[in-house]
Design a protein around this motif. Sequence first.
Motif, PDB file in Angstrom:
ATOM      1  N   HIS A 139      23.816  44.696  63.678  1.00  0.00           N
ATOM      2  CA  HIS A 139      22.693  43.898  63.190  1.00  0.00           C
ATOM      3  C   HIS A 139      23.266  42.882  62.195  1.00  0.00           C
TER       4      HIS A 139
ATOM      5  N   LEU B  91      23.631  40.189  59.470  1.00  0.00           N
ATOM      6  CA  LEU B  91      22.822  39.853  58.305  1.00  0.00           C
ATOM      7  C   LEU B  91      23.124  38.447  57.793  1.00  0.00           C
TER       8      LEU B  91
ATOM      9  N   MET C 194      16.686  35.213  64.854  1.00  0.00           N
ATOM     10  CA  MET C 194      15.903  35.580  63.679  1.00  0.00           C
ATOM     11  C   MET C 194      15.956  34.496  62.618  1.00  0.00           C
ATOM     12  N   SER C 195      17.155  33.979  62.354  1.00  0.00           N
ATOM     13  CA  SER C 195      17.336  33.048  61.232  1.00  0.00           C
ATOM     14  C   SER C 195      16.786  31.668  61.494  1.00  0.00           C
TER      15      SER C 195
ATOM     16  N   LYS D 125      18.264  40.494  51.067  1.00  0.00           N
ATOM     17  CA  LYS D 125      16.965  39.869  50.834  1.00  0.00           C
ATOM     18  C   LYS D 125      16.943  39.014  49.572  1.00  0.00           C
TER      19      LYS D 125
ATOM     20  N   GLU E 269      20.464  35.770  58.162  1.00  0.00           N
ATOM     21  CA  GLU E 269      19.747  36.107  59.396  1.00  0.00           C
ATOM     22  C   GLU E 269      18.679  37.175  59.201  1.00  0.00           C
ATOM     23  N   ASP E 270      18.706  37.882  58.073  1.00  0.00           N
ATOM     24  CA  ASP E 270      17.678  38.901  57.827  1.00  0.00           C
ATOM     25  C   ASP E 270      17.377  38.964  56.336  1.00  0.00           C
TER      26      ASP E 270
ATOM     27  N   SER F  62      14.959  40.495  55.016  1.00  0.00           N
ATOM     28  CA  SER F  62      14.223  41.717  54.689  1.00  0.00           C
ATOM     29  C   SER F  62      15.155  42.893  54.418  1.00  0.00           C
ATOM     30  N   PHE F  63      16.428  42.770  54.807  1.00  0.00           N
ATOM     31  CA  PHE F  63      17.367  43.882  54.616  1.00  0.00           C
ATOM     32  C   PHE F  63      17.682  44.018  53.126  1.00  0.00           C
TER      33      PHE F  63
END
Length: 313
Positions: free
Chosen positions: A230, A232, A310-311, A206, A198-199, A201-202
């Motif tokens: 949040h 991930l 987000m994902s 990443k 889902e993220d 950029s983390f």
Amino acid sequence: MRNIRSVFVAVALLGGGLLATARQPAAASAQDPTAVAAPQPNQQGRGQPGRGPGRGARTRKVVLAWADTRNGQAQHDSVSHALAIIERLGYESGAYDTLIRTDSHIISKTPLKTTGEPASGGPNLNNVDAIFFMGHREVPLDDKQKAELLSFVRDDGKGFVAAHVGLTALESWPEFGELIGARFDGHPVVGPGSIINEDRSFPATKHFPARFDFNDEFYQAKDYSREKIHVLLRLDLSNVPASDALHRPDKDYPVAWAMMYGKGRVFYGSFAHANTTWDIRDVQQMYFEALKWSLGLTDATLKPHPMGSMSDK
């Protein structure tokens, strides 16, 4: 006699070559989910005498790897290996020093011996910068220790990274659920599963692709809010038929998340149940980067979000 000396020299050279080869880290590709990580040593890691922070001035952050499993149910053999991996990643990278403990009296700003006397040295909540936690079920902490653990993260701004069984811990203590972000609610799936990132950029996620397959004893979370954590990584069970093991009508199964608890940074990852899973490079990198983030060595923007917002873009 000269021939015998030549044989000895040849054997010595051959042995030295084999030893040097054995010491080389195994090559691993970030794209290969089965590859064993090969952390690259540097002067800061290898150049320091001994392991751990020692008695001199501290030059690196210190992680307390804490795993009190004495009350665990179906105890996991992987806990020992996980603690060793966390220590090795910090040592060989030079990113942090690690102190490994399986007793819980050190979860205090003023630890005591079993006699009631002050502890003679060792880790405590005043001299470490983050905790890597793999406690299992009910971990014995008194009320003062509980208050100081919460304050360590919330008020002092220290890091807290928990893995797998950490979600099962301290079920009788409501405030711990607020610290870690959720509670354990059984196993939705044991075996192969599809993971949605889902993220991307983390720092800790990443390196994973947008979607990937993973084999594990997955944990199901409850008592969490996507307005506070949040998410991930999420286990995708959208195509799995309903069963008694699946407790989420919304089919939301987060398996890794990050959050702020007061001033402190908190990360939880459901990976990994088996010893062999801790040898997967991507899993090692996830926890290594999570610890660095929790220590303030890297930064990220946390944006709690609804499932799929987000994902699925």
